[in-house]
Structure formats: C-alpha cells, structure tokens
Design a protein around this motif. Structure first.
Motif, short mmCIF file in Angstrom:
data_model
loop_
_atom_site.label_atom_id
_atom_site.label_comp_id
_atom_site.label_asym_id
_atom_site.label_seq_id
_atom_site.Cartn_x
_atom_site.Cartn_y
_atom_site.Cartn_z
N GLU A 14 13.14 34.25 44.80
CA GLU A 14 13.74 33.29 45.74
C GLU A 14 13.07 33.38 47.11
N GLN A 15 12.65 34.59 47.52
CA GLN A 15 11.97 34.77 48.80
C GLN A 15 10.68 33.96 48.86
N GLU A 16 9.90 34.02 47.77
CA GLU A 16 8.64 33.29 47.74
C GLU A 16 8.88 31.79 47.71
N SER A 17 9.85 31.37 46.91
CA SER A 17 10.18 29.95 46.83
C SER A 17 10.60 29.42 48.19
N ASN A 18 11.44 30.16 48.90
CA ASN A 18 11.90 29.73 50.23
C ASN A 18 10.76 29.69 51.24
N ALA A 19 9.85 30.67 51.13
CA ALA A 19 8.71 30.69 52.06
C ALA A 19 7.86 29.43 51.90
N LEU A 20 7.63 29.01 50.68
CA LEU A 20 6.84 27.80 50.43
C LEU A 20 7.59 26.54 50.86
N LEU A 21 8.91 26.52 50.62
CA LEU A 21 9.69 25.35 51.00
C LEU A 21 9.77 25.22 52.52
N GLN A 22 9.77 26.32 53.24
CA GLN A 22 9.75 26.26 54.71
C GLN A 22 8.41 25.69 55.19
N PHE A 23 7.33 26.05 54.53
CA PHE A 23 6.03 25.44 54.85
C PHE A 23 6.08 23.93 54.61
N LEU A 24 6.64 23.53 53.48
CA LEU A 24 6.75 22.11 53.16
C LEU A 24 7.58 21.37 54.20
N ALA A 25 8.64 22.00 54.67
CA ALA A 25 9.51 21.36 55.65
C ALA A 25 8.81 21.13 56.98
N GLY A 26 7.78 21.93 57.28
CA GLY A 26 7.05 21.79 58.53
C GLY A 26 5.99 20.71 58.52
N LEU A 27 5.80 20.05 57.38
CA LEU A 27 4.79 19.00 57.26
C LEU A 27 5.39 17.64 57.59
N SER A 28 4.67 16.87 58.37
CA SER A 28 5.10 15.50 58.66
C SER A 28 4.57 14.53 57.62
N HIS A 29 3.54 14.96 56.90
CA HIS A 29 3.03 14.17 55.78
C HIS A 29 2.68 15.15 54.67
N ASP A 30 3.40 15.06 53.55
CA ASP A 30 3.25 16.07 52.50
C ASP A 30 2.46 15.59 51.29
N ASN A 31 2.06 14.32 51.29
CA ASN A 31 1.21 13.77 50.24
C ASN A 31 1.76 14.02 48.83
N GLY A 32 3.06 13.89 48.70
CA GLY A 32 3.67 13.94 47.37
C GLY A 32 3.95 15.32 46.83
N LEU A 33 3.79 16.38 47.64
CA LEU A 33 4.07 17.73 47.14
C LEU A 33 5.50 17.90 46.64
N PRO A 34 6.50 17.26 47.27
CA PRO A 34 7.88 17.48 46.80
C PRO A 34 8.14 17.06 45.36
N THR A 35 7.24 16.27 44.78
CA THR A 35 7.46 15.88 43.37
C THR A 35 7.42 17.09 42.44
N SER A 36 6.68 18.13 42.84
CA SER A 36 6.67 19.35 42.01
C SER A 36 7.30 20.53 42.74
N TRP A 37 7.31 20.50 44.08
CA TRP A 37 7.90 21.60 44.85
C TRP A 37 9.40 21.33 44.99
N LYS A 38 10.18 21.72 44.03
CA LYS A 38 11.61 21.47 44.04
C LYS A 38 12.38 22.78 44.02
N ASN A 39 13.38 22.85 44.88
CA ASN A 39 14.22 24.04 44.96
C ASN A 39 14.93 24.26 43.62
N GLY A 40 14.96 25.50 43.19
CA GLY A 40 15.61 25.82 41.92
C GLY A 40 14.68 25.83 40.74
N THR A 41 13.40 25.44 40.97
CA THR A 41 12.41 25.49 39.89
C THR A 41 11.44 26.64 40.15
N ASP A 42 10.68 26.99 39.15
CA ASP A 42 9.75 28.12 39.24
C ASP A 42 8.56 27.71 40.13
N CYS A 43 8.40 28.34 41.29
CA CYS A 43 7.32 27.98 42.21
C CYS A 43 5.94 28.29 41.63
#
Length: 687
Positions: A14-43
């Motif tokens: 969960e620590q690694e997943s949260n670290a990556l999701l915090q990086f994603l949250a800091g992006l103003s343009h993520d180019n579709g990363l959220p389609t695979s970067w979903k909370n609760g799935t295996d990072c």
C-alpha cells in the motif's frame, strides 16, 4: 493464514501504491495514466511500472509521455526503486532531493524537462548513496553547480548536467570519491574558471565534455594522463595552450576543441592516435602545416581545421590513406597551391570545404571519383576556368550544395549545354564579375532551392523558365546588368507563394561571409528572398507581386522602375525587408503598408513619390532616411510638413487604432530588427 500471505506476495504494498498515486496527483496532464493506475489494484501491473519477484517496485519508466506538472517527493518512498526515468516530458518545479539522495536509486534520468531552481548540495557527512547514473540535462536549473554532493556518491559512473544554467567551477572531487567515474557532461552551462588538474586522477574517465561554457586558462597537462579517454569535447570556451602531450590519449576517438584560443601547430605525434575518428580545431589561433603523420590516423571520418592560420602547400599532405574520411573542412586558412590529387582517393567523402584560402588553378576531373560528394564549397580562392569546372562537377550526381563565389574573375558564365546537377539544391556563383546571361541549363536544375548570382556582370532579361523551378525560394541577382521589365512569370514561382520546404540538414553548416558566427544548418533556415536590386529593370512593378506571400525580403532598389507602388505589395504580410529605393516610382505611399507588421527594414528613398507619409503605425517607426529624396512627400519626420488636408490620419482615426495592433507593430519592428536583419541582409554571402 497461508492464503492471506500468498495474496500479499502477489501485489505491491500500500505504501508503494500511495507513493505512485501521489505522483499522479501532482500532474496537471497525465496522458491517460489513470486508466491503469487505479487505487486498489496491483501497482506492479500499472503502465510504466516494473517490480521484482518479491513484488517491490524497481523501475518507473515514463519517458516521452507528455506528462506535465510537479515531481512528487513521494517517489522517494519507493524503497526498492532502482531506476527512475521521467525524461522527455514537460515536468516543472524543483527536483526533489529525496530522489537525488535516495538510498536505493542507481539510475535517475529527468533530462529534457522544464525543471528549475537550484540543485542543493548534499552534505559531505551524509552516508554514501548508491546512485550510479544521474542525467539532469536540458532543463532550467540555475545557481551554483553542486560540489559536495559527489563526495557521497561513491558509485557514481556517469553525470550529465548539460544544457542548463549552472554557474561556478567544475568540482575536483569526482574521481577521488568515485573511483569508477567514467563520463562527465557539463556542456552548455555558464561554468567558469579553469579545468581542474584533479580530473587527471580520473583513471577510468572515458568521456569529458564541457563545451559552450566560460572556461579559461590552459589545458592542464595532467588531462593527458587519462589514457582511457575516448571523447574530449571542450568547444567554445576561452581555453589556451597547445596540443603538446595529446599523443598520450591513445584511445581518443573524438577531439573537439573548436572555438578556443589554442596556439601552436598540430604535433607530429598526432599520428599515434590511431583510433581517432573526429578532430575539430575550428576557430583557434593554430598555425603551421598539416603534419604528414596525420595520415596514420586511418580511422578519421571528420577533419575540421577551419578559421585558423594553417598554411603551406596542401599537396604535401597525402590524403590517400584516409579511406574513411567523410567531411573535410579547411575554410579560412592560408593553404595555397592546387587541390591535392590525393583527396580524390578518399572515396567516402561527402563534404569538402576549402573556402577562403589561397588555392588556385583548375579543378581536376578526378573529383568525379567522389561518388558520395554532396557538399562542395570553394568560395574565395583563385580558381579558373568556370566552364570546365561546371562540366566536371555536373557528373557528381549526388551533389546538393555547390558554392563557387569569388573565383573565376571576369570569365563568362557558360551558356551552352551542361547536363547533370539533377540533385543540386544550392548554387552560388557570386562576386565573380562574370559576363554572359542567365544560362538555360539552370532551368534543368529541378531540385534547386537557392540561386545566388549577385555581384556579377550578367546581361539580358530574367528568363520565363525560372517559374518552373518548383522548389526555388531564394533568388539573389543583385548588382548585375540585367534589363527588361520584371516578368509576370516571376510572380508564379510556387515556393514564394507558399513555402513548404522540408527540413534537410547540410553536411556542413553554411556561414555568412561577413559574419562567421551566423550559421545556416539547412536550406529552410534561409529566408525567402527575391533580390533584383542594382540592375537596369524598367517598367512598372507587376501587381501580381502580391501573390508572393511567402516572401520575407523584397529588394527592387536601384533600377529604373516606374509607375506607382502596387497596393498588392500590402498583401506580403511576412515581409521583413522592403527596399524600393533609387527608382522612378510615382504616386502616393499605399496606406496598407502599415499592415506589414514584421517589416524591420523599409526604404523608398530617391523616387518621385508624393503625398503624406503615414504618421502612425508601422511606417512611422522608420527613420527619415527611408523617405529622403522624394521632394513631393510630406510628413512630420521630414522637412516638408503636410497641410491639414494632406494628413493621412485624423485624430479621431488615430484614437480608433487598437492597442493590440500598436503592440504588434512595435514588437514586430524591434524583434525583427534585432534578430532577423542579419538573416535577410547577410544571407547573400555564402561561405
């Protein structure tokens, strides 16, 4: 319980997943990363993420994803992260020190972004860090270049901090603290001071690049003790000294010391560098003859010795052993005599520049042996027999650039049949005082883009077939003795209507003859020019000239043109230079010329124009000299003031002019004047 443990082992924490999701949250343009970067799935299954067999994140590879935003420090919480690559994106802000000082990362690449600010030093008391490769090149970093950080990076192998704005000096501690340090790239910064002799202790260093800085002092002799060095690139600094001791670098492949203040000759010991492929000593103060021992450097592919004081009879040097040679640039030296026949044994040559020397005689037919030759510049020598020269060169089927100006003085431009040159894109035969007419064989050069025949004594008219050259966009016939009216067919040249030249790089850059600091790397870097000034053209300026909307420079000065300035010229909204001076033009100044917002050079002096000069807008920004010699003109900038009825703009009309237009006018005038004048005026001189 065993089942639960098995499930935990198949996904990231969960620590690694949260670290990556915090990086994603800091992006103003993520180019579709959220389609695979979903909370609760295996990072470990997320796009760009790789994990170890223990399901620990080891790699984050998100290069060239068009990501925008900040780099979150949370990535430092990935305790098993080994490699982080965020290069070629649009990331901005600071580079978190949590990444630079990570206890796990061995490769960190954030090159080609928009990161800024300082790169803080890591205190030397910090425990050793495992980082091996750090690439922060091509960003916007400023401030002093770190010095103590490298003391804690005991495993550092490669550092690339080029193309930023770091100041300060090159640190001396790299090899003391990191015994396996192999590559240092600091080019394109603002570093100063001398090259530290301590770099001589870097026994494993294979690449040293610190060009385009403000380095000074002499080349330290200890630098030549780095016997494993393969690439030594220090161009465009203020380094002094000589190449004495260079022979110790027996593994050297690239030697680039262009644009410094080196003196002396090339030592005979250069022949011991049998792995050398490129030698660039352009723009120094070096002298002497080329050592015959250089012929032992049989792997040489590129020789650039231009803009020095080398001299002597080049025929004394035997080129026949350099079978791998592709480019030879000896411009602006003092070489004399004939071109050595041994050059024609270098069958792989693609580019030769011998311009601005003291060569003489006629061109040998053996140049036809160079089947790959595409670039030939012989400008400003004393070659003779232009007819023979053109017949010989026409057999070089791959020739694309041919520069022959300042030779063949007072000969005649051949008018007979010359077959060949089917791939020629650039032809300059300027400043030769040649007689004759514009020859019909040029009409067969269907790939021609640049034609420069200025400063000759050519007569006759402009042939109609010129409009059939579908790629021609730069025509310079200035200062000849051409006559007749400006042909309507000239206004049908396709590339002057809409220029869509595909970018193609020259094998060697073209230089302005008057300013060698001005380089052109490809044909499309030249402006679209129609220069017919200083001839004997008569008649009116055709209204069809308004079709040439791609034009950036139009010069019809010092002819015998009559009639009014056609209003269609006002359609040439890309014009940066317009010169109609020294003719017999009549009528008023078209008010639509104020719409030429990029115009930086304007001259209608010495005609017979009349009426008011616009006292507002683009034309009002030019000096009195632009209008002198027209006694019937009136306006506030000249002695003859207009009456109230002659005023071209009323006060009310002036008030209605939009502020944005005024800004555009001022911006266009000053920007173009400062940055584009050289391109327009000096592009007539090719070296």
């Amino acid at each position: 319980m065993l089942l639960s443990l098995a499930c935990l082992a198949t996904s990231c924490t969960e620590q690694e997943s949260n670290a990556l999701l915090q990086f994603l949250a800091g992006l103003s343009h993520d180019n579709g990363l959220p389609t695979s970067w979903k909370n609760g799935t295996d990072c470990c299954e997320w796009d760009g993420i790789s994990c170890s067999s223990e399901r620990t994140v080891t790699d984050v590879f998100l290069a060239s994803r068009n990501l925008q935003g900040l780099i979150a420090p949370s990535l430092g919480n990935l305790t098993g992260l080994l490699r982080l690559n965020l290069s070629y994106n649009l990331l901005y802000g600071n580079l978190p020190m949590e990444l630079v000082s990570s206890m796990s990362i061995i490769v960190l690449d954030v090159s080609f972004n928009q990161l800024s600010g300082d790169l803080p030093d890591i205190p030397s008391s910090t425990p050793a860090r495992p980082l091996q490769t750090l690439n922060i090149s091509s960003n916007l970093f400023t401030g002093g270049f770190p010095s103590t950080s490298w003391e804690v990076m005991k495993n550092l192998v490669a550092l690339n901090a080029s193309n930023n704005s770091f100041i300060g000096q090159i640190p001396t501690v790299f090899c003391v603290s990191a015994p396996y340090f192999a590559a240092l790239e600091l080019s394109y910064n603002q570093l100063s001071g001398s090259i530290p002799p301590g770099l001589g202790k870097c026994s494993m260093l294979t690449s040293l690049s610190a060009g385009h800085n403000n380095l000074c002092g002499t080349l330290p002799e200890k630098l030549f003790n780095i016997t494993l060095l393969e690439h030594l690139c220090l161009p465009n600094n203020q380094l002094e000294g000589s190449l004495r001791g260079i022979s110790k670098l027996t593994n050297l492949v690239t030697l680039d010391l262009t644009g410094n203040q080196l003196h002396g000759n090339i030592p005979d010991s250069i022949g011991e560098l049998n792995k050398l492929e490129q030698i660039s000593l352009d723009q120094n103060n070096m002298s002497g003859e080329l050592p015959s021992t250089m012929g032992s450097c049989t792997n040489l592919k590129s020789i650039n010795l231009g803009r020095n004081r080398f001299g002597g009879e080049l025929t004394r040097f035997n080129f026949s052993t350099l079978s791998n040679l592709k480019t030879l640039d000896l411009m602006s030296n003092n070489f004399m005599g004939k071109i050595p026949e041994s050059i024609y044994s270098c069958s792989n040559l693609t580019a030769i520049r011998l311009s601005h020397n003291k060569f003489s005689g006629q061109l040998s037919e053996r140049i036809g042996n160079l089947k790959s030759l595409s670039f030939l510049a012989l400008v400003d020598n004393s070659f003779t027999n232009i007819t023979s020269t053109l017949h010989i060169l026409s057999r070089s089927r791959n020739l694309t650039t041919l520069l022959l100006g300042y030779n063949f003085m007072y000969e005649s431009l051949p008018d007979g049949t010359i077959d060949g040159f089917e791939n020629l894109q650039v032809l300059t035969i300027n400043d030769c005082s040649l007689s004759g007419k514009i020859p019909p064989w040029i009409s067969k050069l269907t790939s021609l883009e640049i034609l420069a025949l200025m400063n000759n004594q050519l007569t006759g008219t402009i042939p109609d077939w010129m409009s059939n050259l579908n790629f021609l966009f730069l025509i310079d016939l200035f200062n000849n003795s051409l006559t007749g009216e400006l042909p309507i067919t000239l206004m049908e040249i396709p590339m002057l209507k809409t220029n869509k030249v595909e970018p193609k790089a020259f094998p060697l850059p073209l230089y302005s003859y008057r300013s060698l600091s001005l380089q052109y790397r490809s044909p499309n870097s030249f402006p679209e020019i129609l220069n017919l000034g200083a001839n004997y053209f008569t008649g009116a300026i055709p209204k069809e000239i308004g079709q040439l909307k791609a034009l950036r420079s139009l010069n019809l000065s010092f002819n015998k043109l009559t009639g009014e300035i056609p209003h269609s010229i006002c359609n040439l909204t890309n014009l940066q230079l317009l010169d109609l001076s020294g003719n017999h033009l009549t009528g008023s100044i078209p008010t639509g010329l104020n719409n030429l917002h990029f115009l930086s050079e304007f001259n209608i002096s010495n005609n017979d124009l009349e009426g008011p000069i616009p006292n507002i807008g683009q034309l009002s920004t030019f000096p009195n000299s632009s209008f002198d010699g027209n006694p019937k003109l009136c306006g506030p900038m000249i002695a003859h003031h207009c009456s109230s009825r002659e005023t071209i703009f009323s006060t009310e009309e002036a008030k209605q002019i939009d502020e944005k237009v005024i800004f555009a006018i001022a911006f266009g005038a000053f920007f173009c004047l400062g940055l584009l004048y050289d391109q327009i005026v000096l592009s007539r001189y090719f070296g």
